[in-house]
Design an enzyme around this catalytic site. Structure first.
Site, PDB file in Angstrom:
ATOM      1  N   CYS A 106     -26.387 -79.293 -30.069  1.00  0.00           N
ATOM      2  CA  CYS A 106     -27.414 -79.781 -31.002  1.00  0.00           C
ATOM      3  C   CYS A 106     -28.481 -78.705 -31.241  1.00  0.00           C
ATOM      4  O   CYS A 106     -29.099 -78.199 -30.292  1.00  0.00           O
ATOM      5  CB  CYS A 106     -28.048 -81.050 -30.442  1.00  0.00           C
ATOM      6  SG  CYS A 106     -29.294 -81.748 -31.552  1.00  0.00           S
ATOM      7  N   HIS A 150     -25.005 -85.064 -29.806  1.00  0.00           N
ATOM      8  CA  HIS A 150     -23.824 -84.199 -29.912  1.00  0.00           C
ATOM      9  C   HIS A 150     -24.080 -82.902 -29.173  1.00  0.00           C
ATOM     10  O   HIS A 150     -25.211 -82.426 -29.090  1.00  0.00           O
ATOM     11  CB  HIS A 150     -23.456 -83.933 -31.386  1.00  0.00           C
ATOM     12  CG  HIS A 150     -24.470 -83.129 -32.136  1.00  0.00           C
ATOM     13  ND1 HIS A 150     -24.305 -81.788 -32.422  1.00  0.00           N
ATOM     14  CD2 HIS A 150     -25.676 -83.467 -32.648  1.00  0.00           C
ATOM     15  CE1 HIS A 150     -25.372 -81.363 -33.087  1.00  0.00           C
ATOM     16  NE2 HIS A 150     -26.212 -82.345 -33.246  1.00  0.00           N
ATOM     17  N   ASP A 184     -27.739 -83.625 -38.125  1.00  0.00           N
ATOM     18  CA  ASP A 184     -26.790 -82.517 -38.252  1.00  0.00           C
ATOM     19  C   ASP A 184     -25.631 -82.871 -39.205  1.00  0.00           C
ATOM     20  O   ASP A 184     -24.988 -83.912 -39.045  1.00  0.00           O
ATOM     21  CB  ASP A 184     -26.234 -82.185 -36.855  1.00  0.00           C
ATOM     22  CG  ASP A 184     -25.487 -80.872 -36.823  1.00  0.00           C
ATOM     23  OD1 ASP A 184     -24.524 -80.713 -37.607  1.00  0.00           O
ATOM     24  OD2 ASP A 184     -25.861 -79.999 -36.021  1.00  0.00           O
ATOM     25  N   CYS A 232     -28.044 -87.770 -34.871  1.00  0.00           N
ATOM     26  CA  CYS A 232     -28.706 -86.546 -35.315  1.00  0.00           C
ATOM     27  C   CYS A 232     -28.429 -86.327 -36.810  1.00  0.00           C
ATOM     28  O   CYS A 232     -27.383 -86.716 -37.325  1.00  0.00           O
ATOM     29  CB  CYS A 232     -28.178 -85.359 -34.512  1.00  0.00           C
ATOM     30  SG  CYS A 232     -29.006 -83.803 -34.921  1.00  0.00           S
ATOM     31  N   ARG A 262     -22.765 -81.855 -39.414  1.00  0.00           N
ATOM     32  CA  ARG A 262     -21.417 -81.868 -38.826  1.00  0.00           C
ATOM     33  C   ARG A 262     -21.112 -83.166 -38.084  1.00  0.00           C
ATOM     34  O   ARG A 262     -20.049 -83.285 -37.472  1.00  0.00           O
ATOM     35  CB  ARG A 262     -21.263 -80.684 -37.864  1.00  0.00           C
ATOM     36  CG  ARG A 262     -21.442 -79.336 -38.530  1.00  0.00           C
ATOM     37  CD  ARG A 262     -21.650 -78.243 -37.504  1.00  0.00           C
ATOM     38  NE  ARG A 262     -22.888 -78.458 -36.749  1.00  0.00           N
ATOM     39  CZ  ARG A 262     -23.299 -77.662 -35.742  1.00  0.00           C
ATOM     40  NH1 ARG A 262     -22.554 -76.633 -35.369  1.00  0.00           N
ATOM     41  NH2 ARG A 262     -24.428 -77.916 -35.123  1.00  0.00           N
TER      42      ARG A 262
HETATM   43 ZN   LIG Z   1     -28.252 -82.201 -33.538  1.00  0.00          ZN
END
Ligand SMILES: [Zn+2]
Length: 211
Positions: free
Chosen positions: A100, A97, A43, A41, A45
């Site tokens: 998400c 994750h 993302d 992803c 993080r």
């Molecule tokens: Zn995500």
């Protein structure tokens, strides 16, 4: 936050990398031989190399919103083809994750524009597993859908002509589904590894000339 901060960080990083290893970058120039492809992803993080503690040169990476493997996505296909056919990676990992935002957005059904189209494959998974998901509380439902999404995307990787052709010529490529927990940093194997054509639903198995 300024751009200058990034260049200062970069300079300090170069100094740290070369302090005890003056040839660090010179060695990297001649070394791109990763054994792993990470499809994760976007993302912020979920930093791929950090999570599995791999150095530059050891992990080939593709990231998009909600780690989707859409068979008409030329970007994903190009990364996968190069990784499998040229770099000869041994392991392709779809890494989702918990928590998400993309999966959460699909679950909420809130209209957000273009991204609603991108998230449609997750809505298909929601529809397929509706009775299971409906019986769960909100946070468990999100966690479960994040996991189901990873399993579905790992199957999509294995169903590509790229992976199936590699298997047919005897290349050892394993496709894994993993999930990362933001709250404790742990990576979990979802146990959905595919490493041969008969791990695919028959409808997705390609029939090659000569067998
Ligand atoms: Zn995500």
């Amino acid at each position: 936050m300024t751009m200058e901060r990034l260049f200062a960080n970069n300079k300090a990083w170069v100094s740290r990398k070369t302090a005890n290893d003056p040839d660090f970058f010179q060695r990297l120039v001649n070394l791109q031989k990763p054994e792993y492809l990470w499809i994760g992803c976007s993302d912020s993080r979920v930093p791929a190399n950090d999570i599995v503690d791999l150095a530059p040169g050891e992990l080939f990476v593709h990231r998009n919103v909600a780690n989707l493997v859409v068979p008409s996505d030329l970007n994903m296909l190009t990364v996968l083809q190069y990784a499998v056919d040229v770099l000869k990676v041994r392991h392709v990992m779809v890494v989702g994750h918990y928590g998400c935002g993309g999966v959460k957005a699909a679950l909420s059904r809130a209209e957000m524009g273009l991204i609603d189209n991108w998230l449609q494959p997750i809505k298909q998974i929601m529809a397929t597993h509706r009775s299971l998901l409906d019986g769960l509380d909100d946070s468990t439902r999100l966690d479960r859908l994040c996991e189901l999404n990873v399993v579905a995307q790992a199957r999509n990787v294995a169903a590509t002509s790229i992976v199936q052709t590699a298997w047919t010529r005897g290349q050892n490529v394993q496709v894994h589904g993993l999930i990362y927990a933001l709250n404790d940093g742990r990576l979990k194997d979802l146990g959905c590894t595919l490493s041969a054509p008969d791990h695919l639903e028959p409808a997705f198995r390609l029939i090659h000339d000569g067998g």
